[in-house]
Enzyme design. Structure first.
Site, PDB file in Angstrom:
ATOM      1  N   GLY A 108      45.973  16.896  50.640  1.00  0.00           N
ATOM      2  CA  GLY A 108      47.225  16.744  50.071  1.00  0.00           C
ATOM      3  C   GLY A 108      47.708  18.119  49.281  1.00  0.00           C
ATOM      4  O   GLY A 108      48.631  17.871  48.532  1.00  0.00           O
TER       5      GLY A 108
ATOM      6  N   GLY B 281      53.007  25.161  37.514  1.00  0.00           N
ATOM      7  CA  GLY B 281      52.729  23.718  37.273  1.00  0.00           C
ATOM      8  C   GLY B 281      52.711  23.524  35.486  1.00  0.00           C
ATOM      9  O   GLY B 281      53.538  23.673  34.900  1.00  0.00           O
TER      10      GLY B 281
ATOM     11  N   LYS C  67      61.847  25.184  41.745  1.00  0.00           N
ATOM     12  CA  LYS C  67      61.659  26.776  42.081  1.00  0.00           C
ATOM     13  C   LYS C  67      62.742  27.452  42.866  1.00  0.00           C
ATOM     14  O   LYS C  67      63.326  28.618  42.546  1.00  0.00           O
ATOM     15  CB  LYS C  67      60.180  27.341  42.120  1.00  0.00           C
ATOM     16  CG  LYS C  67      59.895  26.578  43.518  1.00  0.00           C
ATOM     17  CD  LYS C  67      58.532  26.212  43.643  1.00  0.00           C
ATOM     18  CE  LYS C  67      58.462  25.258  44.646  1.00  0.00           C
ATOM     19  NZ  LYS C  67      57.131  24.475  44.650  1.00  0.00           N
TER      20      LYS C  67
ATOM     21  N   ASP D  83      57.064  30.352  48.610  1.00  0.00           N
ATOM     22  CA  ASP D  83      57.064  29.873  47.354  1.00  0.00           C
ATOM     23  C   ASP D  83      56.646  30.593  46.222  1.00  0.00           C
ATOM     24  O   ASP D  83      57.092  30.664  45.157  1.00  0.00           O
ATOM     25  CB  ASP D  83      55.798  28.425  47.436  1.00  0.00           C
ATOM     26  CG  ASP D  83      55.381  27.725  46.128  1.00  0.00           C
ATOM     27  OD1 ASP D  83      56.299  26.863  45.940  1.00  0.00           O
ATOM     28  OD2 ASP D  83      54.546  28.170  45.491  1.00  0.00           O
TER      29      ASP D  83
ATOM     30  N   GLU E  85      60.348  24.886  32.919  1.00  0.00           N
ATOM     31  CA  GLU E  85      59.140  25.261  32.508  1.00  0.00           C
ATOM     32  C   GLU E  85      58.343  25.116  33.708  1.00  0.00           C
ATOM     33  O   GLU E  85      57.433  25.969  34.175  1.00  0.00           O
ATOM     34  CB  GLU E  85      58.619  24.678  31.187  1.00  0.00           C
ATOM     35  CG  GLU E  85      57.154  25.101  31.133  1.00  0.00           C
ATOM     36  CD  GLU E  85      56.858  26.661  30.803  1.00  0.00           C
ATOM     37  OE1 GLU E  85      57.439  27.001  29.826  1.00  0.00           O
ATOM     38  OE2 GLU E  85      56.092  27.219  31.638  1.00  0.00           O
TER      39      GLU E  85
ATOM     40  N   LYS F  28      58.801  32.040  42.956  1.00  0.00           N
ATOM     41  CA  LYS F  28      58.279  32.045  41.408  1.00  0.00           C
ATOM     42  C   LYS F  28      58.231  33.265  40.728  1.00  0.00           C
ATOM     43  O   LYS F  28      58.562  33.521  39.608  1.00  0.00           O
ATOM     44  CB  LYS F  28      56.839  31.316  41.478  1.00  0.00           C
ATOM     45  CG  LYS F  28      56.881  29.843  41.847  1.00  0.00           C
ATOM     46  CD  LYS F  28      55.563  29.325  42.024  1.00  0.00           C
ATOM     47  CE  LYS F  28      55.343  27.826  42.414  1.00  0.00           C
ATOM     48  NZ  LYS F  28      54.036  27.151  43.041  1.00  0.00           N
TER      49      LYS F  28
HETATM   50  N1  HSE Z   1      53.156  24.193  46.803  1.00  0.00           N
HETATM   51  C1  HSE Z   1      53.045  24.644  45.477  1.00  0.00           C
HETATM   52  C2  HSE Z   1      51.582  25.484  45.436  1.00  0.00           C
HETATM   53  C3  HSE Z   1      52.886  23.774  44.287  1.00  0.00           C
HETATM   54  O1  HSE Z   1      50.662  25.282  46.343  1.00  0.00           O
HETATM   55  O2  HSE Z   1      51.198  26.168  44.622  1.00  0.00           O
HETATM   56  C4  HSE Z   1      54.172  23.611  43.873  1.00  0.00           C
HETATM   57  O3  HSE Z   1      54.894  24.903  43.330  1.00  0.00           O
END
Ligand code: HSE
Length: 438
Positions: free
Chosen positions: A191, A138, A109, A205, A133, A209
């Site tokens: 995790g 995800g 991304k 992040d 994609e 996106k």
């Molecule tokens: N770190 C991202 C999330 C996952 O927590 O959604 C990978 O894009």
């Protein structure tokens, strides 16, 4: 793509992997599975930093290497699958692969958000495809639906929960009395969250996106610096308690919407009415709500991270590339850039605000705060005095406003903060508007 790159004679299904981490291992397993073999997929090479590390998949002898040229320079590789993450060297390797006439599938991304336009042009110039994609949501199919099935629509708006880590943290906090630090530690133990959680909790992040989705949905290239970004670090457990009393929960939302003749793209925590479906998207799940002029409202929900869901999206891209490679034809292009949709600044956004203040519990305090809001043309909808601390003489005050301009609210907050011991603004959360809700 030109005919030579697509001719069936050239369609050998040779795949080169860049990165064999958690997702890369799941993708390699899928390529090596009976189904992958039946479809004619061949793993020709896999690049990793450390070839001695234990992995979740057993790769065929001779495939693993730390030399990128064994994939990027190999005539056997038709499709390069980039799963290294991070900006560099992933960006460089993707560029080299495209220039070498290889089709590229990536889950990256950051690279697509920052360099998507350049890479799409490079792919076109070299008659190859670039697919991504897995870069958003995800396992949720959203990139290809925007490119294909929704191409005839004018997209009016997108609203999404597209970061699983923060949704997990916020869900834990909503479940009662869990602090941000404890919820983060829990997410790290399981995790979900990285040791350095900055990309997730400070919402970088989600910004990457939503910029990718906005480009595809609206034909607007949205530099990440132009996206309003606020993470979840300020959100405290009492915000959830107070929000619940008012009929809301708190979510990290990413949104892009046509308004006032332009496009506003924003990522921030928001009060979401408890009775709308988005409030019930819990844990590490993601959701994308889209609205098209033809299709109306759409709702795509699923697992936004993790090895298998991400491999599902990556393999979908690989198989799509392969079928076009073998059968001829083209993969759809992104919408052309729309020069008539300017990006709007967050200052022009209008919404209701939840404001939590810690104030001195004494006469006249509320009047001064109301004055600061009134001076900025902000009308109060309700005031609740929540927890008080008689020993310190403090109380928590929650003020809900009527819809107000972001710029005005920011000025009012500055003024209230300047009131010193009268009131300190502990948190301001935007209230998301839903047509049918309160
Ligand atoms: N770190 C991202 C999330 C996952 O927590 O959604 C990978 O894009």
């Amino acid at each position: 793509m030109n005919a030579s790159n697509l001719s069936p004679n050239n369609a050998r299904g040779g795949i080169g992997l860049l990165g064999v981490g958690i997702v890369g291992s799941a993708v390699a397993s899928s390529i090596l599975s009976a189904e992958g073999q039946r479809r004619g997929l061949r793993l020709c090479g896999a690049i990793v930093r450390d070839t001695t590390r234990q992995r979740d998949v057993e790769l065929p002898a001779g495939t693993l290497s730390s030399d990128p040229d064994t994939v990027l320079g190999s005539p056997d590789v038709d499709i390069v699958v980039e799963l290294m993450g991070g900006e560099e060297p992933a960006m460089e390797y993707i560029s080299v692969a495209l220039c070498a006439g290889k089709h590229v599938v990536t889950a990256n991304k950051e690279v697509i958000s920052k360099h998507g336009e350049k890479l799409r042009n490079l792919a076109t110039a070299n008659n190859v495809s670039l697919q991504y994609e897995a870069s958003v949501g995800g396992g949720i199919p959203i990139i290809n639906p925007l490119l294909n099935d929704l191409a005839a629509n004018q997209i009016l708006g997108l609203r999404a929960i597209i970061n699983g880590t923060t949704n997990y943290i916020l869900t834990q906090m909503a479940s009662g009395g869990v602090s941000f630090d404890d919820a983060l530690a829990d997410a790290q133990r399981l995790g979900f969250a990285e040791a350095d959680p900055t990309a997730d909790v400070d919402a970088f992040d989600a910004v990457y996106k939503i910029s990718i989705l906005a480009r595809l949905a609206f034909g607007v290239d949205v530099p990440i610096e132009n996206i309003f970004r606020e993470g979840i670090r300020r959100t405290a457990s009492q915000d959830f308690r107070y929000a619940e009393e008012l009929g809301y929960t708190i979510k990290l939302l990413a949104a892009a919407r046509r308004e006032n003749g332009g496009l506003l793209v924003r990522v921030h925590p928001a009060l979401v009415p408890s009775d709308v479906p988005m409030a019930k998207v819990e844990g590490a799940l993601n959701v994308v709500e889209a609205e098209g002029d033809l299709v109306g409202p759409l709702w795509l929900q699923g697992r936004g991270a993790g090895a298998e869901p991400t491999a599902s999206a990556v393999m979908g891209d690989v198989l799509r590339t392969l079928s076009v490679l073998r059968g001829g034809g083209h993969l759809p292009q992104a919408r052309p850039i729309n020069p008539d949709l300017p990006l709007l600044e967050m200052a022009r956004h209008e919404c209701k605000y939840y404001t939590r203040l810690t104030v001195r519990d004494r006469p006249g305090v509320l009047a001064q705060i109301a004055g600061a809001l009134g001076d900025m043309d902000i009308s109060i909808a309700s005031v609740l005095q929540m927890d008080s601390d008689p020993d310190r003489g403090n109380a928590d005050l929650v003020i809900m406003t009527h819809p107000a301009r972001e710029a005005n609210m920011q000025r009012a907050v500055e003024r209230i903060d300047a009131l010193g011991d009268v009131g300190t603004v502990a948190n301001v959360i935007r209230v998301e508007s839903y047509p049918s809700a309160r």
